[in-house]
Motif scaffolding. Structure first.
Motif, PDB file in Angstrom:
ATOM      1  N   ASN A  94       0.821   2.955  -4.462  1.00  0.00           N
ATOM      2  CA  ASN A  94       0.203   4.181  -3.980  1.00  0.00           C
ATOM      3  C   ASN A  94       0.478   5.328  -4.940  1.00  0.00           C
ATOM      4  OD1 ASN A  94      -1.334   5.468  -1.802  1.00  0.00           O
ATOM      5  ND2 ASN A  94       0.547   6.623  -1.424  1.00  0.00           N
ATOM      6  N   TYR A 102      -6.209   9.261  -7.903  1.00  0.00           N
ATOM      7  CA  TYR A 102      -6.867   8.822  -6.678  1.00  0.00           C
ATOM      8  C   TYR A 102      -5.923   8.964  -5.483  1.00  0.00           C
ATOM      9  CZ  TYR A 102      -9.851   6.606 -10.164  1.00  0.00           C
ATOM     10  OH  TYR A 102     -10.668   6.364 -11.247  1.00  0.00           O
ATOM     11  N   ARG A 103      -6.296   9.790  -4.532  1.00  0.00           N
ATOM     12  CA  ARG A 103      -5.493   9.953  -3.315  1.00  0.00           C
ATOM     13  C   ARG A 103      -5.947   9.003  -2.212  1.00  0.00           C
ATOM     14  NH1 ARG A 103      -2.181  14.232  -3.761  1.00  0.00           N
ATOM     15  NH2 ARG A 103      -1.762  14.244  -1.522  1.00  0.00           N
ATOM     16  N   SER A 104      -7.165   8.502  -2.304  1.00  0.00           N
ATOM     17  CA  SER A 104      -7.654   7.486  -1.373  1.00  0.00           C
ATOM     18  C   SER A 104      -8.522   6.508  -2.154  1.00  0.00           C
ATOM     19  CB  SER A 104      -8.434   8.105  -0.216  1.00  0.00           C
ATOM     20  OG  SER A 104      -9.589   8.779  -0.684  1.00  0.00           O
ATOM     21  N   TYR A 105      -8.589   5.271  -1.657  1.00  0.00           N
ATOM     22  CA  TYR A 105      -9.239   4.219  -2.442  1.00  0.00           C
ATOM     23  C   TYR A 105      -9.460   2.992  -1.564  1.00  0.00           C
ATOM     24  CZ  TYR A 105      -4.202   3.422  -2.669  1.00  0.00           C
ATOM     25  OH  TYR A 105      -2.878   3.300  -2.341  1.00  0.00           O
ATOM     26  N   GLY A 126      -3.581   6.976   5.256  1.00  0.00           N
ATOM     27  CA  GLY A 126      -4.582   7.864   4.695  1.00  0.00           C
ATOM     28  C   GLY A 126      -5.030   7.476   3.309  1.00  0.00           C
ATOM     29  N   SER A 127      -4.327   6.545   2.683  1.00  0.00           N
ATOM     30  CA  SER A 127      -4.643   6.186   1.305  1.00  0.00           C
ATOM     31  C   SER A 127      -5.691   5.084   1.214  1.00  0.00           C
ATOM     32  CB  SER A 127      -3.363   5.733   0.582  1.00  0.00           C
ATOM     33  OG  SER A 127      -2.451   6.804   0.463  1.00  0.00           O
ATOM     34  N   THR A 129      -8.805   3.354   2.484  1.00  0.00           N
ATOM     35  CA  THR A 129      -9.923   3.626   3.389  1.00  0.00           C
ATOM     36  C   THR A 129     -10.598   2.348   3.872  1.00  0.00           C
ATOM     37  OG1 THR A 129     -11.345   3.954   1.452  1.00  0.00           O
ATOM     38  CG2 THR A 129     -10.376   5.913   2.444  1.00  0.00           C
ATOM     39  N   ALA A 243      -7.323   1.391   8.977  1.00  0.00           N
ATOM     40  CA  ALA A 243      -8.482   1.212   8.097  1.00  0.00           C
ATOM     41  C   ALA A 243      -9.295  -0.004   8.532  1.00  0.00           C
ATOM     42  CB  ALA A 243      -8.017   1.032   6.658  1.00  0.00           C
TER      43      ALA A 243
END
Length: 301
Positions: A94, A102-105, A126-127, A129, A243
């Protein structure tokens, strides 16, 4: 490492990313939303080489080697195997993605990489998705299912988890023979035919190193101890993955040892969807077209 290995990822960038005191060897390429691809045992990022071109047309691919595998850093052994826990690795990956911006992927993982993937989705909701897991059941479920038949099918879980240095010494006596037997035995055809010669060259190159053999054993020792405990804590607390989850397994793969792999995953992710694909354990190489289509449809929707 040998410097004359074939380039299986033309037009992809080679990059070493430092995160959480580890250096991750990565291949990066493509365009679109970020998709982190994590490989499993006994392989490296090269497992993705057959499907990377199609995925790269839709996504920015980040394909690192797991710690201790391929060309990434080798964590030191530790009491309790915490340096090889999937929680430690999830935190590191992460952070690696944040270093890359990239904070989310999206995340797709095969085998050990899928174990890092679902731990990352649990610990950093939250990371990730969207998550895809390829031919595994959660770690604690495998251990809890370990009867005679299941133990024979995944004997390596108990063998590799034996105390240092017993399995290391045994494997190092004939590493390529052990490697190729393991790879072939987990395919549907029970041969090496699905693996390109270039991919085998890469894998043979790093797997024969005693320090990396030991690292992969430590990975499994963590799976038998601290990873199991982390899973059990989450299950006892009723924690689930928030997710979306896609579950893919080989029709003759390891996860097909249970009657309904999707039912097992829905205890961890009530919204999980999935299907069997033709082949054994190594879906990206045994069924590249079906695997890439499933991932494109899922992540691209």
């Amino acid at each position: 490492m040998t410097t004359e290995l074939p380039d299986l990822f033309p037009n992809f960038e080679t990059k070493v990313v430092h995160a959480k005191d580890m250096d991750f060897f990565c291949r990066i390429g493509g365009s679109g939303p970020p998709l982190l691809l994590l490989h499993g045992y006994p392989q490296s990022h090269v497992i993705w080489h057959k499907i990377a071109p199609e995925l790269a047309a839709r996504f920015t691919l980040i394909m690192p080697d797991l710690p201790g595998y391929g060309q990434s850093s080798i964590p030191p052994r530790s009491t309790g195997h915490g340096t090889y826990s999937k929680r430690t690795w999830a935190e590191a990956f992460n952070e690696m993605m944040r270093v890359l911006g990239y904070r989310s992927y999206f995340l797709a993982g095969h085998d050990r990489g899928a174990r890092v993937g679902y731990r990352l989705a649990l610990d950093f909701p939250g990371s990730v998705t969207k998550l895809a897991v390829l031919d595994i059941l959660p770690t604690s479920d495998y251990w809890d299912l370990m009867d005679r038949n299941f133990g024979l099918k995944i004997y390596h879980w108990m063998y590799l988890a034996q105390p240092f240095p017993f399995p290391e010494k045994m494997i190092a006596a004939a590493p390529i023979r052990f490697l190729e037997h393991t790879l072939a035995s987990w395919t549907a055809a029970k041969t090496l035919d699905c693996f390109s010669e270039g991919a085998l060259e890469h894998t043979r190159d790093w797997f024969c190193r005693p320090d990396r053999i030991s690292a992969s054993c430590e990975d499994y020792r963590a799976g038998a101890t601290i990873d199991y405990e982390h899973d059990k804590i989450d299950r006892d607390a009723g924690n689930t993955i928030s997710a979306d989850v896609l579950v893919l397994w080989g029709s003759k793969g390891i996860a097909s040892s249970v009657d309904d792999p999707l039912a097992v995953w829905r205890r961890w992710s009530p919204q999980a969807q999935g299907m069997a694909l033709p082949g054994g354990h190594f879906l990206p190489e045994e069924a590249p077209d079906e695997t890439s289509d499933a991932l494109v449809n899922y992540f691209g929707n």
